[in-house]
Design a protein around this motif. Structure first.
Motif, PDB file in Angstrom:
ATOM      1  N   MET A   1     -11.012 -41.463 -46.459  1.00 30.89           N
ATOM      2  CA  MET A   1     -12.235 -42.025 -45.887  1.00 30.89           C
ATOM      3  C   MET A   1     -12.705 -41.151 -44.727  1.00 30.89           C
ATOM      4  O   MET A   1     -11.924 -40.798 -43.839  1.00 30.89           O
ATOM      5  N   GLY A   2     -13.971 -40.780 -44.747  1.00 27.63           N
ATOM      6  CA  GLY A   2     -14.542 -39.979 -43.671  1.00 27.63           C
ATOM      7  C   GLY A   2     -15.111 -40.857 -42.580  1.00 27.63           C
ATOM      8  O   GLY A   2     -14.882 -42.064 -42.537  1.00 27.63           O
ATOM      9  N   GLU A  36      -9.899 -41.892 -35.327  1.00 26.58           N
ATOM     10  CA  GLU A  36     -11.052 -41.043 -35.036  1.00 26.58           C
ATOM     11  C   GLU A  36     -12.278 -41.381 -35.885  1.00 26.58           C
ATOM     12  O   GLU A  36     -13.385 -40.910 -35.610  1.00 26.58           O
ATOM     13  N   HIS A  37     -12.108 -42.191 -36.926  1.00 27.09           N
ATOM     14  CA  HIS A  37     -13.248 -42.592 -37.748  1.00 27.09           C
ATOM     15  C   HIS A  37     -14.109 -43.668 -37.073  1.00 27.09           C
ATOM     16  O   HIS A  37     -15.237 -43.914 -37.507  1.00 27.09           O
ATOM     17  N   LEU A  38     -13.570 -44.322 -36.047  1.00 27.96           N
ATOM     18  CA  LEU A  38     -14.323 -45.378 -35.362  1.00 27.96           C
ATOM     19  C   LEU A  38     -15.225 -44.736 -34.311  1.00 27.96           C
ATOM     20  O   LEU A  38     -14.830 -44.515 -33.171  1.00 27.96           O
ATOM     21  N   ASP A  39     -16.442 -44.455 -34.685  1.00 28.67           N
ATOM     22  CA  ASP A  39     -17.404 -43.755 -33.823  1.00 28.67           C
ATOM     23  C   ASP A  39     -18.048 -44.742 -32.854  1.00 28.67           C
ATOM     24  O   ASP A  39     -18.836 -45.604 -33.257  1.00 28.67           O
ATOM     25  N   LEU A  62      -7.311 -47.967 -30.691  1.00 32.83           N
ATOM     26  CA  LEU A  62      -8.713 -48.364 -30.736  1.00 32.83           C
ATOM     27  C   LEU A  62      -9.452 -47.619 -29.623  1.00 32.83           C
ATOM     28  O   LEU A  62      -8.965 -47.575 -28.485  1.00 32.83           O
ATOM     29  N   PRO A  63     -10.594 -47.011 -29.923  1.00 36.63           N
ATOM     30  CA  PRO A  63     -11.362 -46.341 -28.859  1.00 36.63           C
ATOM     31  C   PRO A  63     -11.687 -47.317 -27.735  1.00 36.63           C
ATOM     32  O   PRO A  63     -11.886 -48.522 -27.961  1.00 36.63           O
TER      33      PRO A  63
END
Length: 629
Positions: A1-2, A36-39, A62-63
């Motif tokens: 998943m990107g 890192e996918h959580l923008d 989590l960011p």
């Protein structure tokens, strides 16, 4: 998943909308997402989001700046989270799911309760009891850190630089302020650091105000600033109401303030244990009338830090394995295998590699019994991630090697002991076990005990026919071995060939062994016995002491030791007053502390590393837990 896209969010969001700002519920589960996918730039556009599902992904963190200020429900089950502090960005969170994150501990549960005061449910359970525990810890820590601050500042001279002194204070507080059981030390040190830094910040503010021209400083303020922090309060301001037993468990003052005072003769005072919980968690269909399901073994989870104490214990009986929090009495996890009867459990701690290539520590529980299978359990996720078809007959007991965390001994009614290497699980938590050694016995092995001074070289076993020892060094060519030495407890007497159903090392030298028909526990020296054996295959043990025990013909009672505290836990029928001629032995007599246990038979007693918690299993399907006062 990107990376996530706005289109994907609108597809998986509810209600359906072409604007991210109107989405209230979002399901991002099962997408193999990495942290890192959580923008944050994308997710902060979800200004009305109230429910977010991130379960079944590969998130390690989590960011910090997701911007979801209205979030009320968050599901992060079955990920790789190792820290919960980022959750403080969701101040309105009411429900949280963190199950199946193998690197989170009870300390993280407490952090969650502290960071999220509006939280009502964690993992589907009411969060109020954890809040009470956090309130108690926070109140006492605040008091102790404040007292430490005042004492610290009183010792400073006027020439010492305030900045350096205050930095030293934070370090000293983290080092010196202690409260509560060692199993919660990660949380308490985390709070101590926070409280200390708040005190330092408050002190700097006072100094700045004192130096301002509008308000002249008070006399002595620069030398001894004072600051008081309010204890944490729940939103509804519910007062703390811990039961006396739990308060004693959470506040072992004798340990915190330096431990018990030795007697005039130099001996330690009698240890006091208080009954905390009696659980009937292995009953068929959870029926309180079920008194037939037999409980066979229990084991404490290894502590996550050196010197720490575990409060999590695994018990087995019938078709179930239960994992219990000794402090709260809550059954954290329950694993069932229909048609199985579990006889033994053992823990190990492995280093696993996450999807992102990071190494993290993970506790693995092995359970075995009637069907001859070893099941390797992912405890926090609640599933079996590996099965070893170890023996064709029932497995009586198993244990991990203290020298190699992946080496597992299994002892079976087929009169064989096998050493396995379970290996390290892959990223899907799958094990590939391999067989290393086979040890033949002349009778059924009942107890396994790696020799404390050389656990990678020798293995002791208590068997139906006596006590035997094997060479288990892997650099030797033979992969199938017979008994190297048989130990005789009373040379020339009929007792020499009797069953040994209890075996434990009290320290690196002294071995405690028990036979169900002898009525005594024998303390003998491993070093003296082994050093004097020469080339003999049958050796008389060098006896240090014989402790009078309860004569009984019932078999398979366990004997457990706590080497760090020099305690021994025998089990069986209620004994006559014990004799302890050897000074290192302390006899806790746990069965005298609870009426439930004195009326029945105790077949297993196990304590954790510092004897803070003790767990007993009875023949009436009851798990009894005590805490040290």
């Amino acid at each position: 998943m990107g990376p996530l896209s706005a289109r994907l969010l609108m597809q998986r969001g509810r209600p359906k909308s072409d604007r991210l700002g109107k989405i209230r519920s979002l399901d991002l589960s099962g997408l193999e997402l990495l942290s890192e996918h959580l923008d944050p730039k994308l997710l902060c556009r979800l200004t009305q989001l109230q429910e977010l599902d991130l379960s079944n992904n590969h998130l390690e963190t989590l960011p910090d700046n997701l911007g979801l200020s209205h979030l009320r429900v968050l599901r992060c089950a079955n990920n790789q989270l190792g820290d919960v502090t980022a959750l403080c960005q969701f101040p309105k969170l009411e429900e949280l799911s963190l199950e199946g994150n193998p690197f989170l501990t009870v300390n993280d549960n407490l952090k969650v309760s502290f960071l999220l005061p509006t939280l009502r449910k964690v993992n589907g359970k009411d969060a109020s009891s954890t809040y009470s525990q956090v309130e108690n810890l926070n109140r006492e820590l605040t008091s102790r850190v404040t007292a430490h601050w005042e004492k610290f500042m009183a010792t400073l001279g006027p020439e010492e630089e305030a900045e350096k002194a205050q930095a030293d204070f934070v370090k000293s507080a983290v080092r010196d302020v202690r409260y509560g059981p060692e199993s919660l030390s990660e949380f308490t040190q985390w709070r101590v650091r926070m409280i200390s830094e708040e005190l330092v910040a408050a002190s700097r503010t006072q100094v700045q105000k004192a130096n301002s021209p509008e308000k002249p400083p008070e006399a002595g303020a620069a030398h001894k600033p004072r600051a008081r922090l309010a204890a944490l309060k729940r939103p509804d301001d519910v007062p703390l109401s811990l039961s006396p037993s739990k308060r004693a468990c959470a506040s072992p003052s004798a340990q915190v303030e330096g431990g018990p005072v030795a007697g005039s003769d130099g001996s330690q005072p009698a240890m006091k244990l208080e009954p905390l919980h009696f659980l009937q968690c292995h009953s068929k269909n959870n029926s309180p009338q079920d008194l037939e399901t037999q409980l066979w073994a229990c084991a404490f989870e290894p502590a996550w830090e050196e010197g720490a104490t575990s409060q999590t214990v695994a018990t087995c009986g019938g078709e179930a394995v239960c994992v219990i929090d000794c402090q709260t009495g809550i059954v954290l996890h329950k694993y069932k295998a229909p048609g199985e009867e579990f006889f033994s459990v053992a823990w190990t701690a492995l280093m696993v590699v996450t999807q992102a290539g990071h190494k993290k520590r993970w506790s693995v529980l092995a359970a075995a019994g009637l069907r001859g299978l070893v099941r390797l359990l992912h405890v926090r996720a609640g599933f079996c991630c590996g099965v070893i078809r170890a023996h064709k007959k029932a497995i009586a007991t198993l244990c991990f090697s203290p020298a190699h965390e992946t080496h597992l001994f299994t002892a079976s009614y087929d009169k064989r002991i096998i050493l396995w290497d379970i290996g390290v699980p892959n990223q899907d938590y799958e094990f590939q076990a391999s067989q290393l050694l086979t040890l033949d016995t002349t009778s059924i092995p009942l107890r396994l005990c790696p020799v404390a001074s050389c656990p990678d070289a020798r293995l002791l076993a208590g068997c139906e026919g006596g006590c035997c020892c094997w060479d288990v060094r892997l650099d030797q060519p033979q992969k199938r071995r017979v008994c190297e030495v048989e130990f005789v407890f009373s040379e020339g007497s009929e007792a020499s060939g009797r069953r040994v159903d209890g075996l434990a090392f009290v320290n690196e030298d002294i071995v405690a062994s028990k036979g169900s028909g002898l009525g005594t526990i024998c303390l003998w020296s491993w070093r003296q016995t082994w050093g004097g054996r020469g080339s003999q295959s049958t050796v008389a043990v060098v006896v240090l002491a014989r402790l009078q025990w309860s004569s009984t013909e019932l078999a398979y009672f366990s004997l457990s030791a706590c080497p760090g505290e020099l305690h021994l836990c025998p089990t069986g029928a209620q004994p006559s007053p014990p004799l302890s001629p050897h000074q290192i032995l302390k006899w806790p007599q746990p069965w005298a502390l609870g009426q439930v246990v004195t009326k029945t038979m105790v077949n297993t007693v196990v304590a954790n590393a510092s004897f803070t918690y003790l767990t007993a299993l009875t023949d009436s399907n009851i798990v009894a837990i005590w805490g040290r006062m």
